[in-house]
Design a protein around this motif. Structure first.
Motif, PDB file in Angstrom:
ATOM      1  N   LYS A 258      36.397   4.381  43.301  1.00 61.10           N
ATOM      2  CA  LYS A 258      36.903   3.361  43.027  1.00 61.10           C
ATOM      3  C   LYS A 258      37.233   3.617  41.144  1.00 61.10           C
ATOM      4  CE  LYS A 258      36.937  -1.783  40.874  1.00 61.10           C
ATOM      5  NZ  LYS A 258      36.699  -2.789  42.099  1.00 61.10           N
ATOM      6  N   GLU A 259      36.216   4.752  40.869  1.00 61.32           N
ATOM      7  CA  GLU A 259      36.366   5.102  39.407  1.00 61.32           C
ATOM      8  C   GLU A 259      37.773   6.620  39.133  1.00 61.32           C
ATOM      9  OE1 GLU A 259      32.710   5.675  36.162  1.00 61.32           O
ATOM     10  OE2 GLU A 259      31.921   6.781  37.820  1.00 61.32           O
ATOM     11  N   LEU A 260      37.401   6.938  40.442  1.00 59.68           N
ATOM     12  CA  LEU A 260      38.001   7.996  39.977  1.00 59.68           C
ATOM     13  C   LEU A 260      39.708   7.612  40.322  1.00 59.68           C
ATOM     14  CD1 LEU A 260      36.592  10.710  42.628  1.00 59.68           C
ATOM     15  CD2 LEU A 260      37.152  10.390  39.961  1.00 59.68           C
ATOM     16  N   MET A 261      39.851   6.361  41.349  1.00 57.96           N
ATOM     17  CA  MET A 261      40.556   5.958  41.523  1.00 57.96           C
ATOM     18  C   MET A 261      41.418   5.397  40.183  1.00 57.96           C
ATOM     19  SD  MET A 261      41.632   3.060  44.138  1.00 57.96           S
ATOM     20  CE  MET A 261      41.060   1.695  43.023  1.00 57.96           C
ATOM     21  N   SER A 262      40.956   4.534  39.550  1.00 56.84           N
ATOM     22  CA  SER A 262      41.533   3.790  38.058  1.00 56.84           C
ATOM     23  C   SER A 262      41.650   5.470  37.380  1.00 56.84           C
ATOM     24  CB  SER A 262      40.050   3.472  37.829  1.00 56.84           C
ATOM     25  OG  SER A 262      40.728   3.677  36.222  1.00 56.84           O
TER      26      SER A 262
ATOM     27  N   GLU B 165      46.050   4.171  44.351  1.00 58.16           N
ATOM     28  CA  GLU B 165      46.622   2.956  45.165  1.00 58.16           C
ATOM     29  C   GLU B 165      45.020   2.065  45.771  1.00 58.16           C
ATOM     30  OE1 GLU B 165      48.537   0.506  44.809  1.00 58.16           O
ATOM     31  OE2 GLU B 165      49.503   2.324  42.810  1.00 58.16           O
ATOM     32  N   SER B 166      44.528   2.827  46.328  1.00 59.79           N
ATOM     33  CA  SER B 166      43.211   3.032  47.127  1.00 59.79           C
ATOM     34  C   SER B 166      42.696   4.016  46.925  1.00 59.79           C
ATOM     35  CB  SER B 166      43.642   2.579  48.192  1.00 59.79           C
ATOM     36  OG  SER B 166      44.140   3.786  48.788  1.00 59.79           O
ATOM     37  N   GLY B 167      41.069   3.670  47.113  1.00 56.93           N
ATOM     38  CA  GLY B 167      40.073   4.529  47.444  1.00 56.93           C
ATOM     39  C   GLY B 167      40.187   5.798  49.111  1.00 56.93           C
ATOM     40  N   SER B 168      41.119   5.018  49.872  1.00 57.09           N
ATOM     41  CA  SER B 168      41.208   6.393  50.353  1.00 57.09           C
ATOM     42  C   SER B 168      42.223   7.284  50.420  1.00 57.09           C
ATOM     43  CB  SER B 168      42.340   5.380  52.201  1.00 57.09           C
ATOM     44  OG  SER B 168      41.758   4.173  52.546  1.00 57.09           O
ATOM     45  N   GLU B 169      42.506   6.828  48.897  1.00 54.41           N
ATOM     46  CA  GLU B 169      43.746   8.323  48.752  1.00 54.41           C
ATOM     47  C   GLU B 169      42.663   8.399  48.072  1.00 54.41           C
ATOM     48  OE1 GLU B 169      48.087   8.231  46.129  1.00 54.41           O
ATOM     49  OE2 GLU B 169      47.309   6.246  46.631  1.00 54.41           O
ATOM     50  N   VAL B 170      41.832   8.196  47.552  1.00 57.46           N
ATOM     51  CA  VAL B 170      41.019   8.736  46.768  1.00 57.46           C
ATOM     52  C   VAL B 170      40.346  10.395  47.756  1.00 57.46           C
ATOM     53  CG1 VAL B 170      38.488   9.424  45.062  1.00 57.46           C
ATOM     54  CG2 VAL B 170      40.751   7.707  44.795  1.00 57.46           C
TER      55      VAL B 170
ATOM     56  N   GLU C 177      23.102  15.302  32.277  1.00 62.83           N
ATOM     57  CA  GLU C 177      21.765  15.949  32.856  1.00 62.83           C
ATOM     58  C   GLU C 177      20.603  15.323  32.163  1.00 62.83           C
ATOM     59  OE1 GLU C 177      23.633  19.786  31.878  1.00 62.83           O
ATOM     60  OE2 GLU C 177      24.744  18.219  30.013  1.00 62.83           O
ATOM     61  N   GLU C 178      19.782  15.725  32.324  1.00 60.97           N
ATOM     62  CA  GLU C 178      18.659  15.714  32.432  1.00 60.97           C
ATOM     63  C   GLU C 178      17.273  16.353  31.852  1.00 60.97           C
ATOM     64  OE1 GLU C 178      14.581  12.511  33.799  1.00 60.97           O
ATOM     65  OE2 GLU C 178      16.698  12.643  34.220  1.00 60.97           O
ATOM     66  N   ASP C 179      16.656  16.028  30.532  1.00 60.98           N
ATOM     67  CA  ASP C 179      16.272  17.220  29.751  1.00 60.98           C
ATOM     68  C   ASP C 179      14.762  17.234  30.872  1.00 60.98           C
ATOM     69  OD1 ASP C 179      14.397  16.056  28.003  1.00 60.98           O
ATOM     70  OD2 ASP C 179      15.896  17.129  26.406  1.00 60.98           O
ATOM     71  N   GLU C 180      13.815  18.362  29.877  1.00 57.09           N
ATOM     72  CA  GLU C 180      12.730  18.394  30.688  1.00 57.09           C
ATOM     73  C   GLU C 180      11.659  17.091  30.463  1.00 57.09           C
ATOM     74  OE1 GLU C 180      13.815  21.090  28.121  1.00 57.09           O
ATOM     75  OE2 GLU C 180      14.266  22.037  30.197  1.00 57.09           O
ATOM     76  N   GLU C 181      12.537  16.604  29.130  1.00 50.61           N
ATOM     77  CA  GLU C 181      11.235  15.835  28.446  1.00 50.61           C
ATOM     78  C   GLU C 181      11.638  14.376  28.953  1.00 50.61           C
ATOM     79  OE1 GLU C 181      12.185  17.378  25.603  1.00 50.61           O
ATOM     80  OE2 GLU C 181      10.605  18.497  25.596  1.00 50.61           O
ATOM     81  N   GLY C 182      12.320  14.039  29.653  1.00 55.35           N
ATOM     82  CA  GLY C 182      12.852  13.086  30.552  1.00 55.35           C
ATOM     83  C   GLY C 182      14.224  12.003  29.748  1.00 55.35           C
ATOM     84  N   ARG C 183      15.282  13.177  28.956  1.00 55.80           N
ATOM     85  CA  ARG C 183      16.458  13.013  27.964  1.00 55.80           C
ATOM     86  C   ARG C 183      17.507  12.872  28.857  1.00 55.80           C
ATOM     87  NH1 ARG C 183      12.662  14.430  23.730  1.00 55.80           N
ATOM     88  NH2 ARG C 183      13.794  16.395  23.535  1.00 55.80           N
ATOM     89  N   ARG C 184      17.934  11.870  28.811  1.00 53.62           N
ATOM     90  CA  ARG C 184      19.491  11.988  29.003  1.00 53.62           C
ATOM     91  C   ARG C 184      20.473  11.859  28.489  1.00 53.62           C
ATOM     92  NH1 ARG C 184      18.797   7.649  34.057  1.00 53.62           N
ATOM     93  NH2 ARG C 184      16.765   7.986  35.031  1.00 53.62           N
ATOM     94  N   THR C 185      21.752  13.085  28.653  1.00 53.84           N
ATOM     95  CA  THR C 185      22.435  13.289  28.431  1.00 53.84           C
ATOM     96  C   THR C 185      24.188  12.642  29.047  1.00 53.84           C
ATOM     97  OG1 THR C 185      22.217  14.679  26.864  1.00 53.84           O
ATOM     98  CG2 THR C 185      24.690  14.496  27.036  1.00 53.84           C
ATOM     99  N   LEU C 186      24.781  11.596  28.779  1.00 53.09           N
ATOM    100  CA  LEU C 186      25.547  10.938  29.295  1.00 53.09           C
ATOM    101  C   LEU C 186      26.588  11.204  28.596  1.00 53.09           C
ATOM    102  CD1 LEU C 186      23.947   7.770  29.727  1.00 53.09           C
ATOM    103  CD2 LEU C 186      24.203   9.130  31.526  1.00 53.09           C
ATOM    104  N   ARG C 187      28.043  11.590  29.650  1.00 54.10           N
ATOM    105  CA  ARG C 187      29.432  12.055  28.877  1.00 54.10           C
ATOM    106  C   ARG C 187      30.503  10.558  29.557  1.00 54.10           C
ATOM    107  NH1 ARG C 187      26.656  16.212  29.741  1.00 54.10           N
ATOM    108  NH2 ARG C 187      26.632  16.856  28.163  1.00 54.10           N
ATOM    109  N   LEU C 188      30.486   9.627  28.983  1.00 52.76           N
ATOM    110  CA  LEU C 188      30.743   8.248  29.529  1.00 52.76           C
ATOM    111  C   LEU C 188      32.666   8.445  29.568  1.00 52.76           C
ATOM    112  CD1 LEU C 188      27.992   6.359  29.005  1.00 52.76           C
ATOM    113  CD2 LEU C 188      28.558   6.760  30.943  1.00 52.76           C
ATOM    114  N   PRO C 189      33.027   7.630  30.390  1.00 51.73           N
ATOM    115  CA  PRO C 189      34.382   7.016  29.926  1.00 51.73           C
ATOM    116  C   PRO C 189      34.747   6.090  29.177  1.00 51.73           C
ATOM    117  CG  PRO C 189      33.293   6.854  32.514  1.00 51.73           C
ATOM    118  CD  PRO C 189      33.534   7.258  31.815  1.00 51.73           C
TER     119      PRO C 189
END
Length: 164
Positions: A23-27, A32-37, A74-86
């Protein structure tokens, strides 16, 4: 396998958004549909993606290297996360309650976004919350309606907005 320009760009989306759903890729791709993706992934990018144990779409390490894009989480050794988001997900993370606060409904998150100067459609907010929950960034708390809060402390997150 040589990729077309379109396939290269779409593979970059898979890498940047992972873990993601049809659904995210479809958008993102204007389909038109998840099937198309699914059909596109299987016909054009089969060598470069897989589905994890939760059926989320992930890129292979080779895919990330090929397109030169950092993975979406991505998550580093200390458990911190880097998120790249729409865009909508980026703003949602900024307003959703922290892990020690009372969780917020979709409507409450929408109001928080409006107070912060954003005005996305409620369906986009709902999908952003679901996507962030499936990525393990948000915790879903079942009350009368599903509510959300961060699953990890805010200081353990670095959030970057993807270019659309």
């Amino acid at each position: 396998m040589t990729l077309s320009e379109e396939a290269h760009e779409r593979l970059a989306d898979v890498v940047a958004l992972q873990p993601t759903k049809n659904k995210e890729l479809m958008s993102r791709w204007g389909m038109e549909s998840g099937s198309e993706v699914h059909q596109y992934l299987e016909s054009e990018l089969k060598e470069y993606y897989f589905r994890d144990e939760n059926s989320l779409i992930r890129a292979t390490p080779e895919a990330a290297e090929l397109v030169g894009v950092d993975p979406g989480m991505e998550e580093d050794e200390e458990g911190r996360r880097t998120l790249r988001l729409p865009d909508v997900q980026y703003h949602v993370v900024g307003v959703v309650p922290g892990p020690d606060e009372e969780s917020a409904s979709v409507v409450n998150v929408l109001h928080r976004l409006r107070e912060a100067g954003q005005d996305p459609p409620i369906e986009d907010v709902r999908e952003a919350l679901r996507s962030l929950a499936s990525k393990g960034v948000l915790e879903t708390v079942k009350r009368t309606v599903p509510t959300y809060r961060l699953a990890v402390p805010r200081e353990d997150l670095t959030v970057e907005r993807l270019d659309d």
